[in-house]
Each structure stands twice: as C-alpha cells, then as structure tokens.
Motif scaffolding. Sequence first.
Motif, PDB file in Angstrom:
ATOM      1  N   PRO A   1       0.826  -1.216   0.000  1.00  0.00           N
ATOM      2  CA  PRO A   1       0.000   0.000   0.000  1.00  0.00           C
ATOM      3  C   PRO A   1       0.859   1.264   0.000  1.00  0.00           C
ATOM      4  O   PRO A   1       1.894   1.318   0.660  1.00  0.00           O
ATOM      5  CB  PRO A   1      -0.800  -0.112   1.303  1.00  0.00           C
ATOM      6  N   ASN A   2       0.410   2.287  -0.757  1.00  0.00           N
ATOM      7  CA  ASN A   2       1.140   3.558  -0.769  1.00  0.00           C
ATOM      8  C   ASN A   2       0.234   4.747  -1.043  1.00  0.00           C
ATOM      9  O   ASN A   2       0.700   5.834  -1.361  1.00  0.00           O
ATOM     10  CB  ASN A   2       2.274   3.523  -1.806  1.00  0.00           C
ATOM     11  N   TYR A   3      -1.095   4.581  -0.930  1.00  0.00           N
ATOM     12  CA  TYR A   3      -2.020   5.676  -1.195  1.00  0.00           C
ATOM     13  C   TYR A   3      -1.811   6.785  -0.166  1.00  0.00           C
ATOM     14  O   TYR A   3      -1.528   6.533   1.009  1.00  0.00           O
ATOM     15  CB  TYR A   3      -3.474   5.186  -1.183  1.00  0.00           C
ATOM     16  N   SER A   4      -1.961   8.018  -0.614  1.00  0.00           N
ATOM     17  CA  SER A   4      -1.597   9.178   0.213  1.00  0.00           C
ATOM     18  C   SER A   4      -2.488   9.337   1.430  1.00  0.00           C
ATOM     19  O   SER A   4      -2.071   9.931   2.436  1.00  0.00           O
ATOM     20  CB  SER A   4      -1.649  10.458  -0.626  1.00  0.00           C
ATOM     21  N   TRP A   5      -3.734   8.828   1.371  1.00  0.00           N
ATOM     22  CA  TRP A   5      -4.647   8.988   2.512  1.00  0.00           C
ATOM     23  C   TRP A   5      -4.401   7.930   3.599  1.00  0.00           C
ATOM     24  O   TRP A   5      -5.085   7.921   4.600  1.00  0.00           O
ATOM     25  CB  TRP A   5      -6.102   9.001   2.062  1.00  0.00           C
ATOM     26  N   MET A   6      -3.410   7.066   3.383  1.00  0.00           N
ATOM     27  CA  MET A   6      -2.930   6.231   4.471  1.00  0.00           C
ATOM     28  C   MET A   6      -2.276   7.144   5.508  1.00  0.00           C
ATOM     29  O   MET A   6      -1.595   8.112   5.161  1.00  0.00           O
ATOM     30  CB  MET A   6      -1.909   5.235   3.911  1.00  0.00           C
ATOM     31  N   THR A   7      -2.456   6.862   6.767  1.00  0.00           N
ATOM     32  CA  THR A   7      -1.919   7.743   7.798  1.00  0.00           C
ATOM     33  C   THR A   7      -0.402   7.642   7.878  1.00  0.00           C
ATOM     34  O   THR A   7       0.198   6.650   7.424  1.00  0.00           O
ATOM     35  CB  THR A   7      -2.504   7.403   9.184  1.00  0.00           C
ATOM     36  N   GLU A   8       0.218   8.651   8.454  1.00  0.00           N
ATOM     37  CA  GLU A   8       1.668   8.643   8.627  1.00  0.00           C
ATOM     38  C   GLU A   8       2.095   7.466   9.514  1.00  0.00           C
ATOM     39  O   GLU A   8       3.140   6.834   9.274  1.00  0.00           O
ATOM     40  CB  GLU A   8       2.120   9.967   9.250  1.00  0.00           C
ATOM     41  N   THR A   9       1.295   7.160  10.514  1.00  0.00           N
ATOM     42  CA  THR A   9       1.595   6.025  11.395  1.00  0.00           C
ATOM     43  C   THR A   9       1.595   4.712  10.626  1.00  0.00           C
ATOM     44  O   THR A   9       2.470   3.862  10.809  1.00  0.00           O
ATOM     45  CB  THR A   9       0.561   5.958  12.541  1.00  0.00           C
ATOM     46  N   GLU A  10       0.609   4.546   9.728  1.00  0.00           N
ATOM     47  CA  GLU A  10       0.538   3.333   8.918  1.00  0.00           C
ATOM     48  C   GLU A  10       1.728   3.239   7.975  1.00  0.00           C
ATOM     49  O   GLU A  10       2.318   2.159   7.798  1.00  0.00           O
ATOM     50  CB  GLU A  10      -0.774   3.312   8.132  1.00  0.00           C
ATOM     51  N   TYR A  11       2.072   4.363   7.355  1.00  0.00           N
ATOM     52  CA  TYR A  11       3.221   4.391   6.440  1.00  0.00           C
ATOM     53  C   TYR A  11       4.510   3.996   7.161  1.00  0.00           C
ATOM     54  O   TYR A  11       5.291   3.167   6.663  1.00  0.00           O
ATOM     55  CB  TYR A  11       3.349   5.785   5.823  1.00  0.00           C
ATOM     56  N   ILE A  12       4.760   4.564   8.325  1.00  0.00           N
ATOM     57  CA  ILE A  12       5.970   4.245   9.087  1.00  0.00           C
ATOM     58  C   ILE A  12       5.970   2.779   9.512  1.00  0.00           C
ATOM     59  O   ILE A  12       7.007   2.098   9.477  1.00  0.00           O
ATOM     60  CB  ILE A  12       6.090   5.174  10.316  1.00  0.00           C
ATOM     61  N   TYR A  13       4.792   2.265   9.873  1.00  0.00           N
ATOM     62  CA  TYR A  13       4.674   0.864  10.259  1.00  0.00           C
ATOM     63  C   TYR A  13       5.064  -0.049   9.094  1.00  0.00           C
ATOM     64  O   TYR A  13       5.840  -1.008   9.259  1.00  0.00           O
ATOM     65  CB  TYR A  13       3.248   0.576  10.708  1.00  0.00           C
TER      66      TYR A  13
END
Length: 371
Positions: free
Chosen positions: A349-361
């Motif tokens: 996943p890499n959609y921009s509306w993913m939260t910053e916490t999810e991205y870092i995870y």
Amino acid sequence: MIPIYRVPNYLPKIFDIIKYRKLSVADLEKNFAKVFGYKKIIFFSKGRYALYSVLKSLKKGEVLVPSFICTTVLDAITAANHKIVPINFKNSVCFDYSLGEIRGKITDDTRAIIVYHPQGYPTNIEEIVKETKKYNILIIEDCANSLGARINNKYVGTFGDIALFSFGFPSKNINALGGGGIAVNSDLNIILKKNRNNFPYKNVMVYLSALIATCPAFYGIFRQLTKSYIKQNQSNFSFQKNQLDMSKLSLEILNYCLEFYFDQIVIQRTRAKSFDNIINRKEYFKTLEIRNDFEPIYLKYHFFVNGDKKKAFINYMNKNGIDIKTYLYQKEDWSIETNNLFKNLVAIPNYSWMTETEYIYIKNKLESFQV
C-alpha cells in the motif's frame, strides 16, 4: 489489516464538495480538461463504456492490446466486435512494451492499439507513437491507474489520439463514486454522448459499503468479500444497455479531488523513494527499472522479491497486518519476458490517505524482514 486499496472518506468533506453544485456540467468537464491539457473530454458512467463506444465507432477489425490488462478492456473489445491481438513487455525488469512485437502484429486489419500505463507507471508511449503513426491506426492510452503520471514533464494521456480514464473504487487514485471517460487529443470527430445519469444511487450505496469494508479495523474480515465483489462487478454488466454519462455528483467529487490531487501524488512519490532506499539495501529485493524522465504516481509501490523468498515475504507481511498485491503469471498468451516480469512482482500500500503512522509501520516491517 492495512488494505492494499482503501476508499477515501468524503463524508467529512461533504460541504466542500457541495460548492461545486453551482457549476454546470460543461464547466466541470472543461476544468478537468484544462488541468491536464486535454483538448476535449467526454465522460461516461464507467470507463469501460467509454472505451466500448470508441471501439464501436471503428470498422470491424483487430485491436492490439497488452496481454496484462484489466479484463473489462478485453470485454469492451469483444463487445465491439473486434479481434484481440495481445502484445507483451520487452523484458522482465520494466513496463516498456516490445516495439518489435508491435511492429510484427500490425496488419491491414489493425484498427487500434491500446497502450496501458500499468499500475500508475508510465510506459514507452513516445516510442510506440513514433513506431505506429505511419499505419493510420487509433492510439488509445489506458490511463485508468495512472492519472497524473508524467513523461518528461508531460502527462500520460496526451501522447496518443485518445486517453481512457476511470474513477471507480476502490483501486483508483481518484475515487469519484464511479465514472470514467476519454480525452480526445486529435481532430477525430467522435460523437459518443448519451443520456446523463442524474444521481448514482447504487454507486453511493456501494461506496458506503466499500468505505466500511476497506477500513483497517474491518478489512481482515471483509477482505475476501471485497475482492469477490470487485471480480463480480467487472463481469456483471451490459455494454449495450448502460451507455450513460457520468453523474453530476461524480463530476463534482472529481473536481473537488483535483484541489489536492497533486499534493497526494507528491506524498506518494516521497514515500516511494523511502521504500526504494530499503529495497536497494536488501539482496533479495529489487526495484523496477524506471527511466529518469518517468514520474509514476505510486498508488501502490511495486518491487521484485526473489522467487524463493516471495512466499515467506507475503506470509510475513500478512501476519503483521499488511495486505500485499501479487500477480498471476504463466499465462499461455504471455511471452517469457512478460511471465518473468510478473512472476516475482509484488506491491504494498502507498495511497496518500494512508496515515503517517501506517506508512511508518509498513516501512519498519519492510526494513525488518529477514530470511
């Protein structure tokens, strides 16, 4: 579980969307065309119907189409009474098509070539246009997953005669409660307008259901159900009975999304670079080869996992609550290069509306994977 796709939540933004109510349909269409530099836009209730209408306007013949493409494209070709002629990728490390194969498959019966920019990544459309312009065939760019991607600072969809778009959900970078259309870049006189679908009641209900189903709290439960619905929705339709224009509500949502669309792409590209840094440090990972003048939109981030590590990687990510996209391979009409390209390809996943916490995870789990 963090879904590979997620439907954006427009409900808190309803009053921002309402402001577009005062604009006419013509103004909403012109605004979209102006943003991306298209000469003319013709919207439909679905992208597949737009493609069908274009192909139906051509004399019966053959259509060159990538062997890897959404099945609804193939259905549109067949419904328009054309023969499907598959073309393949030129190697197993990038999404460029084989010019030699294209050249060898063009005949007197060839009416069009569909050039798909796969999964938000630009392909070698410039070379294809140069190669095919002498044959008097229609060049259709399939930009369903790549709106906003660029080649040498020029948007995909502006190189061929026709560009195809889709704004359905959940797998598009702009989700407008359905809808799609074409951009006409040449002087072609194609009249495709049909009756307007005034309010997409069914689409609204499906959107609300998808909003719940792709929420991380519920996705683990509804994951297979969501995928089954998408598969059913791709095949359960009639081209002849559903030639409706895109609803005004969908046009309003589309124009609202354009306000921050390019900011979203910047976020996705920035995150993709951080994933690149991790992938390049792992001997069992490999990045796609992307030309320096190509700018993907990275709705999903794609890379290769060595064959013997792929299953372990998928299990590891799923166990840690991260959905992974994999691809079918070893199809009879695929070349060796195309099969090898998708054999070890995965996406996260890499959609921009993913939260910053999810991205870092996701980044941390990608970094910590060991075999």
